[in-house]
Design a protein around this motif. Structure first.
Motif, mmCIF file in Angstrom:
data_model
loop_
_atom_site.group_PDB
_atom_site.id
_atom_site.type_symbol
_atom_site.label_atom_id
_atom_site.label_comp_id
_atom_site.label_asym_id
_atom_site.label_seq_id
_atom_site.Cartn_x
_atom_site.Cartn_y
_atom_site.Cartn_z
ATOM 1 N N GLU A 39 -7.764 -7.644 18.939
ATOM 2 C CA GLU A 39 -7.958 -7.026 20.257
ATOM 3 C C GLU A 39 -7.429 -7.927 21.369
ATOM 4 N N THR A 43 -4.471 -6.839 23.854
ATOM 5 C CA THR A 43 -4.771 -6.816 25.290
ATOM 6 C C THR A 43 -3.745 -7.631 26.068
ATOM 7 N N LYS A 47 -1.218 -6.340 28.924
ATOM 8 C CA LYS A 47 -1.342 -6.940 30.256
ATOM 9 C C LYS A 47 -0.014 -7.502 30.756
#
Length: 87
Positions: A39, A43, A47
């Motif tokens: 995760e 992420t 981003k």
């Protein structure tokens, strides 16, 4: 602008560290427990709009992490635009 994530994975460290580089300069650093590593990688990819992840560590260990991240990428984000290199 070349951005990538570099993860130095050691099997017996409780927390793994991921570094985000842009043109050779470190722009971010994140730590995550092994259970949340996939995760954290995904992420960071979202981003910073990153498509390359380099993982280094024991071969079998990093292969397992790579498979977990690729599977999470497809099942959670329905995407396959990330290249994971084992160094």
């Amino acid at each position: 602008m070349m951005k990538k994530i570099i993860g130095i994975l050691r099997p017996f460290d409780r927390v793994k560290t991921l570094y985000v580089y842009e043109n050779g300069n470190k722009i971010d650093m994140v730590t995550a427990p092994i259970e949340e590593l996939d995760e954290a990688i995904l992420t960071l990819c979202q981003k910073y709009e990153i498509s390359q992840v380099d993982l280094t560590g024991p071969k079998k260990y990093t292969e397992g992490i790579k498979n977990k991240v690729e599977q999470a990428n497809v099942t959670k984000y329905n995407a396959s635009n990330i290249t994971i290199n084992l160094i």
